[in-house]
Write an enzyme that holds these catalytic residues in place. Structure first.
Site, PDB file in Angstrom:
ATOM      1  N   ALA A   1      -7.609   0.103  -1.732  1.00 43.45           N
ATOM      2  CA  ALA A   1      -8.619  -0.031  -0.688  1.00 43.45           C
ATOM      3  C   ALA A   1      -8.530  -1.462  -0.159  1.00 43.45           C
ATOM      4  O   ALA A   1      -8.030  -2.357  -0.844  1.00 43.45           O
ATOM      5  CB  ALA A   1     -10.001   0.240  -1.267  1.00 43.45           C
TER       6      ALA A   1
ATOM      7  N   GLY B   1      -6.734   2.249  -5.283  1.00 48.83           N
ATOM      8  CA  GLY B   1      -6.991   3.460  -4.511  1.00 48.83           C
ATOM      9  C   GLY B   1      -5.707   4.170  -4.094  1.00 48.83           C
ATOM     10  O   GLY B   1      -5.704   5.388  -3.899  1.00 48.83           O
TER      11      GLY B   1
ATOM     12  N   GLU C   1      -4.733   6.268  -6.914  1.00 48.17           N
ATOM     13  CA  GLU C   1      -5.717   7.359  -7.006  1.00 48.17           C
ATOM     14  C   GLU C   1      -5.468   8.424  -5.939  1.00 48.17           C
ATOM     15  O   GLU C   1      -5.582   9.627  -6.208  1.00 48.17           O
ATOM     16  CB  GLU C   1      -7.133   6.776  -6.878  1.00 48.17           C
ATOM     17  CG  GLU C   1      -7.495   5.904  -8.075  1.00 48.17           C
ATOM     18  CD  GLU C   1      -8.804   5.157  -7.903  1.00 48.17           C
ATOM     19  OE1 GLU C   1      -8.934   4.399  -6.914  1.00 48.17           O
ATOM     20  OE2 GLU C   1      -9.697   5.309  -8.746  1.00 48.17           O
TER      21      GLU C   1
ATOM     22  N   GLU D   1      -7.754  -2.856 -10.550  1.00 47.94           N
ATOM     23  CA  GLU D   1      -9.118  -3.204 -10.142  1.00 47.94           C
ATOM     24  C   GLU D   1      -9.786  -4.196 -11.090  1.00 47.94           C
ATOM     25  O   GLU D   1     -10.630  -4.992 -10.686  1.00 47.94           O
ATOM     26  CB  GLU D   1      -9.992  -1.938 -10.039  1.00 47.94           C
ATOM     27  CG  GLU D   1      -9.630  -1.002  -8.887  1.00 47.94           C
ATOM     28  CD  GLU D   1      -8.587   0.039  -9.233  1.00 47.94           C
ATOM     29  OE1 GLU D   1      -7.867  -0.136 -10.246  1.00 47.94           O
ATOM     30  OE2 GLU D   1      -8.482   1.034  -8.496  1.00 47.94           O
TER      31      GLU D   1
HETATM   32  N1  DAK Z   1      -6.440  -5.067   0.638  1.00 45.88           N
HETATM   33  C1  DAK Z   1      -6.287  -5.873   1.700  1.00 45.88           C
HETATM   34  N2  DAK Z   1      -5.131  -6.491   2.036  1.00 45.88           N
HETATM   35  C2  DAK Z   1      -4.080  -6.287   1.222  1.00 45.88           C
HETATM   36  C3  DAK Z   1      -4.158  -5.472   0.066  1.00 45.88           C
HETATM   37  C4  DAK Z   1      -5.406  -4.829  -0.208  1.00 45.88           C
HETATM   38  N3  DAK Z   1      -5.569  -3.990  -1.229  1.00 45.88           N
HETATM   39  N4  DAK Z   1      -2.956  -5.499  -0.536  1.00 45.88           N
HETATM   40  C5  DAK Z   1      -2.157  -6.282   0.213  1.00 45.88           C
HETATM   41  N5  DAK Z   1      -2.835  -6.758   1.275  1.00 45.88           N
HETATM   42  C6  DAK Z   1      -2.343  -7.654   2.316  1.00 45.88           C
HETATM   43  C7  DAK Z   1      -2.235  -9.089   1.817  1.00 45.88           C
HETATM   44  O1  DAK Z   1      -3.465  -9.731   1.875  1.00 45.88           O
HETATM   45  C8  DAK Z   1      -1.225  -9.651   2.807  1.00 45.88           C
HETATM   46  O2  DAK Z   1      -1.888  -9.917   4.012  1.00 45.88           O
HETATM   47  P1  DAK Z   1      -1.706 -11.352   4.783  1.00 45.88           P
HETATM   48  O3  DAK Z   1      -2.021 -12.384   3.776  1.00 45.88           O
HETATM   49  O4  DAK Z   1      -0.256 -11.325   5.192  1.00 45.88           O
HETATM   50  O5  DAK Z   1      -2.667 -11.260   5.922  1.00 45.88           O
HETATM   51  C9  DAK Z   1      -0.280  -8.492   3.047  1.00 45.88           C
HETATM   52  O6  DAK Z   1      -1.002  -7.320   2.678  1.00 45.88           O
HETATM   53  C10 DAK Z   1       0.981  -8.558   2.199  1.00 45.88           C
HETATM   54  O7  DAK Z   1       0.579  -8.682   0.844  1.00 45.88           O
HETATM   55  P2  DAK Z   1       1.117  -9.837  -0.121  1.00 45.88           P
HETATM   56  O8  DAK Z   1       1.495 -11.061   0.673  1.00 45.88           O
HETATM   57  O9  DAK Z   1       0.117 -10.021  -1.190  1.00 45.88           O
HETATM   58  O10 DAK Z   1       2.443  -9.191  -0.663  1.00 45.88           O
HETATM   59  P3  DAK Z   1       3.162  -9.466  -2.061  1.00 45.88           P
HETATM   60  O11 DAK Z   1       4.463  -8.766  -2.001  1.00 45.88           O
HETATM   61  O12 DAK Z   1       3.158 -10.933  -2.397  1.00 45.88           O
HETATM   62  O13 DAK Z   1       2.244  -8.761  -3.154  1.00 45.88           O
HETATM   63  C11 DAK Z   1       0.934  -6.921  -4.038  1.00 45.88           C
HETATM   64  C12 DAK Z   1       2.144  -7.361  -3.166  1.00 45.88           C
HETATM   65  C13 DAK Z   1       0.779  -5.412  -3.871  1.00 45.88           C
HETATM   66  C14 DAK Z   1       1.278  -7.231  -5.523  1.00 45.88           C
HETATM   67  C15 DAK Z   1      -0.326  -7.693  -3.627  1.00 45.88           C
HETATM   68  O14 DAK Z   1      -0.477  -7.564  -2.216  1.00 45.88           O
HETATM   69  C16 DAK Z   1      -1.565  -7.182  -4.286  1.00 45.88           C
HETATM   70  O15 DAK Z   1      -1.808  -7.468  -5.463  1.00 45.88           O
HETATM   71  N6  DAK Z   1      -2.398  -6.434  -3.518  1.00 45.88           N
HETATM   72  C17 DAK Z   1      -3.679  -5.974  -4.020  1.00 45.88           C
HETATM   73  C18 DAK Z   1      -3.509  -4.799  -4.943  1.00 45.88           C
HETATM   74  C19 DAK Z   1      -4.869  -4.331  -5.493  1.00 45.88           C
HETATM   75  O16 DAK Z   1      -5.584  -5.112  -6.139  1.00 45.88           O
HETATM   76  N7  DAK Z   1      -5.231  -3.106  -5.225  1.00 45.88           N
HETATM   77  C20 DAK Z   1      -6.481  -2.530  -5.663  1.00 45.88           C
HETATM   78  C21 DAK Z   1      -7.533  -2.781  -4.603  1.00 45.88           C
HETATM   79  S1  DAK Z   1      -9.154  -2.242  -5.096  1.00 45.88           S
HETATM   80  C22 DAK Z   1     -14.432   3.116  -3.730  1.00 45.88           C
HETATM   81  C23 DAK Z   1     -13.586   3.639  -4.667  1.00 45.88           C
HETATM   82  C24 DAK Z   1     -12.342   3.069  -4.876  1.00 45.88           C
HETATM   83  C25 DAK Z   1     -11.975   1.933  -4.184  1.00 45.88           C
HETATM   84  C26 DAK Z   1     -12.802   1.415  -3.242  1.00 45.88           C
HETATM   85  C27 DAK Z   1     -14.040   2.004  -3.007  1.00 45.88           C
HETATM   86  N8  DAK Z   1     -15.714   3.714  -3.552  1.00 45.88           N
HETATM   87  C28 DAK Z   1     -16.168   4.803  -4.379  1.00 45.88           C
HETATM   88  C29 DAK Z   1     -16.555   3.257  -2.506  1.00 45.88           C
HETATM   89  C30 DAK Z   1     -10.674   1.330  -4.460  1.00 45.88           C
HETATM   90  C31 DAK Z   1     -10.521   0.030  -4.734  1.00 45.88           C
HETATM   91  C32 DAK Z   1      -9.189  -0.587  -4.731  1.00 45.88           C
HETATM   92  O17 DAK Z   1      -8.179   0.006  -4.463  1.00 45.88           O
END
Ligand code: DAK
Length: 256
Positions: free
Chosen positions: A64, A107, A110, A130
């Protein structure tokens, strides 16, 4: 370009999450587009199978959108009614194949698990990171990952937030098959077209019956399966499928 793109090919509805600059992170626009696209394909008589993938070379979905979510309050999250759309998404009647082309995190993992099976590129990476953000999986990750890979690995992944590569995911039973990155969409489409070519009643009942295995006892599940099996003898497709076998020709299913 829309953040969610769709196309239809030989009875297969392809949904591509198209926000590669943010690794296809799910913001509100993507979520609405994705839920709407999948519901529309599920309701479309011309579609026999759905394929879900991410645009670009790097990510299926990296989760997400963290930046959009960061400042939300408890009440804003709680009152967001759109979340119930995921129940519909996870309960499509048409089979849904996830073609995972890169990161499937949070997400993203998921959503892949809400599909019926996952075909992964050899570059795919899976994880529920997360915990690193101070939260836990919220679209079913604690439940579906535990059911898919068992308690030990689910705990490992969810509590450490580490990623696993495609080979580990396949060994663990999360992924149905791994294919070379360049061949991912061809392989996923071939599987989906084969499914779309079978009789719709048997495909939908097969999916329903397998899903029963996760909801009920073995005895109940077997009972359900047997009744579903008998019911298919009321279809034209069963007559056609078996006649075609005996006559050594390809069946022509009419989805009746
Ligand atoms: N959200 C927003 N932007 C993201 C993102 C994300 N999840 N993942 C990557 N990006 C963006 C980065 O910010 C970057 O943007 P700029 O800085 O260029 O503007 C661009 O994508 C490229 O990413 P990186 O520069 O970080 O690329 P790398 O190759 O260095 O790293 C990475 C890749 C996948 C390891 C890294 O981007 C990363 O760790 N991303 C986050 C992964 C993560 O933590 N995912 C889980 C998110 S929490 C809900 C239920 C469920 C959820 C929500 C609500 N409800 C019931 C309401 C779910 C929650 C989640 O999924």
């Amino acid at each position: 370009m829309a953040v969610v793109e769709t196309k239809i090919e030989e009875g297969v509805g392809v949904v591509t999450i198209n926000r590669p600059e943010a690794l296809n992170a799910i913001n509100s626009d993507v979520m609405e587009g994705l839920l709407q696209a999948v519901a529309a394909f599920d309701a479309d008589d011309a579609i026999g199978c759905i394929v879900l993938t991410g645009a670009g070379d790097k990510a299926f979905v990296a989760g997400a959108d963290i930046k959009e979510m960061a400042s939300k309050s408890y009440m804003e999250m709680y009152l967001d009614d759109r979340q119930s759309g995921w129940e519909v998404f996870a309960n499509t009647r048409k089979p849904m194949v996830a073609a995972v082309n890169g990161f499937a995190l949070g997400g993203g993992c998921e959503i892949a698990m809400m599909c019926d099976f996952i075909i992964a590129s050899d570059k795919a990476k899976f994880g529920q990171p997360e915990i690193k953000l101070g939260v836990i999986p919220g679209w079913g990750g604690t439940q579906r990952l535990a059911k898919a890979v068992g308690k030990a690995k689910a705990m490992d992944l969810i509590l450490t937030g580490r990623m696993m590569d495609a080979a580990e995911a396949e060994r663990a039973g999360l992924v149905a098959r791994i294919v070379q990155h360049e061949n991912l969409m061809d392989e996923a489409m071939a599987a989906a077209k084969a499914i779309a070519g079978f009789g719709r009643p048997s495909v939908m009942l097969a999916k329903e019956a397998v899903n029963r295995a996760f909801e009920t006892t073995l005895a109940e599940g077997i009972h359900f399966e047997r009744r579903a099996f008998y019911s298919l003898f009321a279809t034209d497709d069963q007559k056609e499928g078996m006649a075609a076998f005996a006559e050594k020709r390809a069946p022509e299913f009419k989805n009746r």
